[in-house]
Design an enzyme around this catalytic site. Structure first.
Site, PDB file in Angstrom:
ATOM      1  N   SER A   1      -1.588  -8.505   0.684  1.00 42.92           N
ATOM      2  CA  SER A   1      -0.638  -7.894   1.608  1.00 42.92           C
ATOM      3  C   SER A   1       0.542  -8.828   1.811  1.00 42.92           C
ATOM      4  CB  SER A   1      -1.326  -7.612   2.947  1.00 42.92           C
ATOM      5  OG  SER A   1      -0.393  -7.275   3.932  1.00 42.92           O
TER       6      SER A   1
ATOM      7  N   ARG B   1      16.513  -1.487   3.606  1.00 40.90           N
ATOM      8  CA  ARG B   1      15.230  -1.469   2.900  1.00 40.90           C
ATOM      9  C   ARG B   1      14.966  -0.115   2.256  1.00 40.90           C
ATOM     10  NH1 ARG B   1      12.018  -3.222  -0.275  1.00 40.90           N
ATOM     11  NH2 ARG B   1       9.829  -3.647   0.174  1.00 40.90           N
TER      12      ARG B   1
ATOM     13  N   LYS C   1      -7.329  -0.151  14.607  1.00 36.25           N
ATOM     14  CA  LYS C   1      -7.939   0.626  13.534  1.00 36.25           C
ATOM     15  C   LYS C   1      -9.208   1.331  14.011  1.00 36.25           C
ATOM     16  CE  LYS C   1      -4.710  -0.181  10.647  1.00 36.25           C
ATOM     17  NZ  LYS C   1      -3.793   0.917  10.268  1.00 36.25           N
TER      18      LYS C   1
ATOM     19  N   TYR D   1      -5.191  -5.917  16.093  1.00 37.48           N
ATOM     20  CA  TYR D   1      -5.043  -5.141  14.851  1.00 37.48           C
ATOM     21  C   TYR D   1      -6.331  -4.385  14.549  1.00 37.48           C
ATOM     22  CZ  TYR D   1      -4.561  -3.901   9.976  1.00 37.48           C
ATOM     23  OH  TYR D   1      -4.537  -3.192   8.800  1.00 37.48           O
TER      24      TYR D   1
ATOM     25  N   LEU E   1       0.824  -1.207   0.000  1.00 36.37           N
ATOM     26  CA  LEU E   1       0.000   0.000   0.000  1.00 36.37           C
ATOM     27  C   LEU E   1       0.859   1.257   0.000  1.00 36.37           C
ATOM     28  CD1 LEU E   1      -2.860   1.184   0.127  1.00 36.37           C
ATOM     29  CD2 LEU E   1      -2.660   1.164   2.619  1.00 36.37           C
TER      30      LEU E   1
ATOM     31  N   THR F   1      10.101   6.049   4.802  1.00 36.77           N
ATOM     32  CA  THR F   1      10.324   5.620   6.181  1.00 36.77           C
ATOM     33  C   THR F   1      10.531   4.115   6.240  1.00 36.77           C
ATOM     34  OG1 THR F   1       8.025   5.160   6.799  1.00 36.77           O
ATOM     35  CG2 THR F   1       8.763   7.447   6.942  1.00 36.77           C
TER      36      THR F   1
ATOM     37  N   SER G   1      -7.012   3.517   7.995  1.00 38.19           N
ATOM     38  CA  SER G   1      -7.786   2.657   8.881  1.00 38.19           C
ATOM     39  C   SER G   1      -8.008   1.315   8.179  1.00 38.19           C
ATOM     40  CB  SER G   1      -9.108   3.340   9.245  1.00 38.19           C
ATOM     41  OG  SER G   1      -9.871   2.534  10.113  1.00 38.19           O
TER      42      SER G   1
END
Length: 347
Positions: A237, A44, A206, A202, A15, A38, A179
């Protein structure tokens, strides 16, 4: 040439990368856009920058949009790291124009395969929209003695925002909290705001994001900052794919497409479609007319066309959550006095 600065947390995720790609495609002409990547680790960073450069060179924007890169090493589960990230930003930037809070850490421990099979056969659409068979660890704390997921996805980013508020104000920034479709009020108990007793930390984090947005967007608006909360729908994902083999991954994709065919608007599947809402609210939404007390969702039609779909947010518990987080912020202001160290390394 007008300069803009965009910070995207979790840039190395599916994402996060696609948010950057869409931002490159939609940014105004004759702008120098600094993309602050970031990551928790330096290796990475360069890999992600190379991926973005490759997209930019093929995007058709080389002639009318200049981009450059910076990086920010930050681990939101470590408050000293969060403070150091602020220190780095404060030294280098007078203004920030975009902040995408794409924090999506989970403490998954596999899949309840018996439960998964049962859900798929009894209610396949629900099984791939609101799954209950993902196993999450319970009671995990960070080294800072906070609920790990609470700190990673909610408090750490919020504390960072509070520290860089002058830069965000000068940049008339857009803040976008990512979210989830699975942020139902049932996932949060006001007696467990740090999410230490729940097996759905998790999802609970959110829900906290939704409430924190509702509690803060009006005050930010007075500073010229437009804050939105969005959800990317359902897409592939990298973080959860590790629990799937080739056959189960292929089966998951088939069920995703079936769900879309059956009328689910949320099965975007592709990370690029999932990044639609986060960039829409920064580049296309008119903050003078479009509501900020709703959640903007990335949606896709049966034939694969992306669109934006809004959702109402239940405000129950907003004041309690905000009061708890504000108290926690004051505690950490005191704890973090004089704890800044230099962490940057040239790339």
């Amino acid at each position: 040439m007008n300069r803009k600065v965009a910070i995207v947390t979790g840039t190395n995720s599916n994402l996060g990368l696609n948010i950057v790609f869409r931002l490159i495609e939609t940014e105004d002409t004759n702008v120098r856009l600094t993309i602050v990547v970031t990551s928790r680790t330096l290796p990475r960073v360069q890999e992600v920058i190379n991926q973005i450069k490759d997209f930019y060179n093929k995007s058709g924007r080389v002639e009318d949009l200049e981009i450059d890169f910076d990086y920010l090493l930050v681990d939101f589960t470590n408050m000293v790291s969060v403070l150091n990230a602020y220190y780095d930003i404060n030294k280098k930037y007078r203004a920030i124009n975009y902040l995408f809070v794409n924090a999506a850490q989970g403490i998954f421990d596999g899949i309840d395969w018996i439960g998964a099979v049962k859900e798929v056969f009894t209610n396949p659409l629900e099984a791939v929209t609101n799954p209950t068979y993902k196993i999450q660890l319970v009671g995990v704390k960070s080294k800072d003695d906070m609920g790990l997921i609470f700190q990673a996805n909610v408090f750490g980013p919020y504390y960072f925002i509070s520290k860089i508020l002058p830069q965000l104000t000068r940049g008339k920034a857009y803040i976008v909290w990512i979210s989830s479709i699975m942020s139902d009020p049932k996932y949060l108990s006001l007696n467990d705001i740090e999410l230490l007793k729940t097996n759905a930390s998790y999802e609970g984090s959110k829900r906290l994001v939704d409430l924190l947005h509702l509690a803060t967007y009006k005050d930010l608006k007075k500073l010229g900052i437009n804050q939105y909360v969005v959800q990317p729908g359902i897409f592939t994902s990298h973080s959860f794919s590790e629990y799937l083999n080739f056959f189960t991954y292929f089966g998951m994709l088939c069920l995703f497409y079936l769900a879309r065919l059956l009328g689910s608007p949320w099965h975007n599947i592709d990370g690029y479609k999932a990044a639609n809402a986060p960039v829409y609210v920064t580049r296309l939404a008119n903050p003078n007319f479009e509501k900020q007390d709703v959640k903007y969702g990335s949606a896709t039609s049966r034939d694969g066309m992306p669109y934006i779909k809004t959702q109402e947010i239940d405000p129950t518990g907003m004041s309690d959550v905000f009061a708890y987080i504000q108290k926690k912020k004051l505690e950490w202001d005191e704890k973090l006095k004089d704890q800044i160290v230099e962490t940057r390394t040239p790339i």
